[in-house]
Design an enzyme around this catalytic site. Structure first.
Site, short mmCIF file in Angstrom:
data_model
loop_
_atom_site.label_atom_id
_atom_site.label_comp_id
_atom_site.label_asym_id
_atom_site.label_seq_id
_atom_site.Cartn_x
_atom_site.Cartn_y
_atom_site.Cartn_z
N ARG A 1 -5.94 -86.88 -56.11
CA ARG A 1 -5.64 -85.85 -55.12
C ARG A 1 -4.84 -84.73 -55.76
NH1 ARG A 1 -1.65 -84.82 -51.11
NH2 ARG A 1 -2.51 -84.17 -49.11
N SER B 1 -10.80 -87.99 -42.78
CA SER B 1 -9.44 -88.07 -42.22
C SER B 1 -9.49 -87.87 -40.72
CB SER B 1 -8.56 -86.94 -42.78
OG SER B 1 -8.41 -87.08 -44.16
N LYS C 1 2.81 -84.58 -47.13
CA LYS C 1 1.74 -83.66 -46.80
C LYS C 1 2.23 -82.66 -45.77
CE LYS C 1 -2.73 -83.56 -44.58
NZ LYS C 1 -4.04 -83.54 -45.01
#
Ligand code: TZP
Ligand code: MG
Length: 211
Positions: free
Chosen positions: A39, A108, A137
């Site tokens: 990521r 997601s 995040k």
């Protein structure tokens, strides 16, 4: 086709500067991660492909599933097992066309409607969260909590991977919802000893339930 793992570690080099993506992947695998998600939100594509190639080789050797966050192009270039896509990322149905039926595609979701959309779009699993508050995040939706997680597990017939603020203290509660698995960033990547942290989480994930 590789399996959708139960213990996903997402590599992150923005929250810490001790380990590279490749080192994190290696350490997480040695601690028992069965899925690595590469990521990285910024940077040069060529550099991302170089890193992904190396993580792919590590995962292949260890029999661990390798997923790329957001970037279908990098997944194709590095022969990753699949991609993980948010609600506003590359569309899941288009990714399926490009990657084929054999690819693992995760979506997601932060609420039941988004989870149902992932199912309709053809996702193989859902990353559901944030379950708890997280600093890892920005711009997440509201904290979903355990009750909503349980509802999604019961109503949406896909493997549900809980994400967001999961750590060694709350894994037992998360497991009680019946989730398929968990995904973490900080509980492994931001620890002094990521391999040992992963080992501990894996152990807790597999521990017999007491009731
Ligand atoms: N998606 C929802 S919450 C989150 C992502 C990527 C962050 C998870 O990081 P942490 O450190 O495990 O809370
Ligand atoms: Mg995304």
């Amino acid at each position: 086709m590789k399996k959708i793992g139960k213990f996903h570690v997402l590599t992150d080099i923005d929250l810490q500067n001790c380990f590279s993506h490749i080192e994190l992947a290696e350490l997480a695998i040695s601690g028992g991660a069965d899925t690595i998600q590469f990521r990285q939100k910024t940077g040069e594509t060529i550099q991302m492909i170089r890193i992904a190639d190396q993580i792919q080789a590590l995962c292949e050797r260890a029999g661990v599933t390798f997923i790329i966050n957001d970037r279908v192009d990098v997944a194709i270039a590095s022969h990753a097992d699949g991609v993980h896509l948010g609600q506003n990322d590359f569309p899941i149905s288009l990714a399926r066309k490009l990657l084929g039926e054999g690819a693992i595609i995760g979506g997601s979701a932060g609420n039941i409607e988004e989870a149902r959309k992932c199912l309709l779009d053809g996702a193989d699993y859902i990353g559901f969260g944030p379950i708890y508050p997280t600093a890892s995040k920005e711009n997440t939706g509201p904290v979903a909590g355990l009750d909503l997680l349980k509802q999604v597990v019961e109503e949406v017939p896909l493997p549900i991977i809980a994400i967001g603020g999961i750590n060694k203290d709350n894994i037992p509660l998360v497991r009680e919802t019946g989730v398929y698995g968990i995904a973490v960033i900080s509980a492994v990547c931001c620890e002094k000893d990521p391999a040992e942290a992963a080992k501990c989480l894996r152990h807790l994930l597999e521990a017999k339930q007491h009731d």
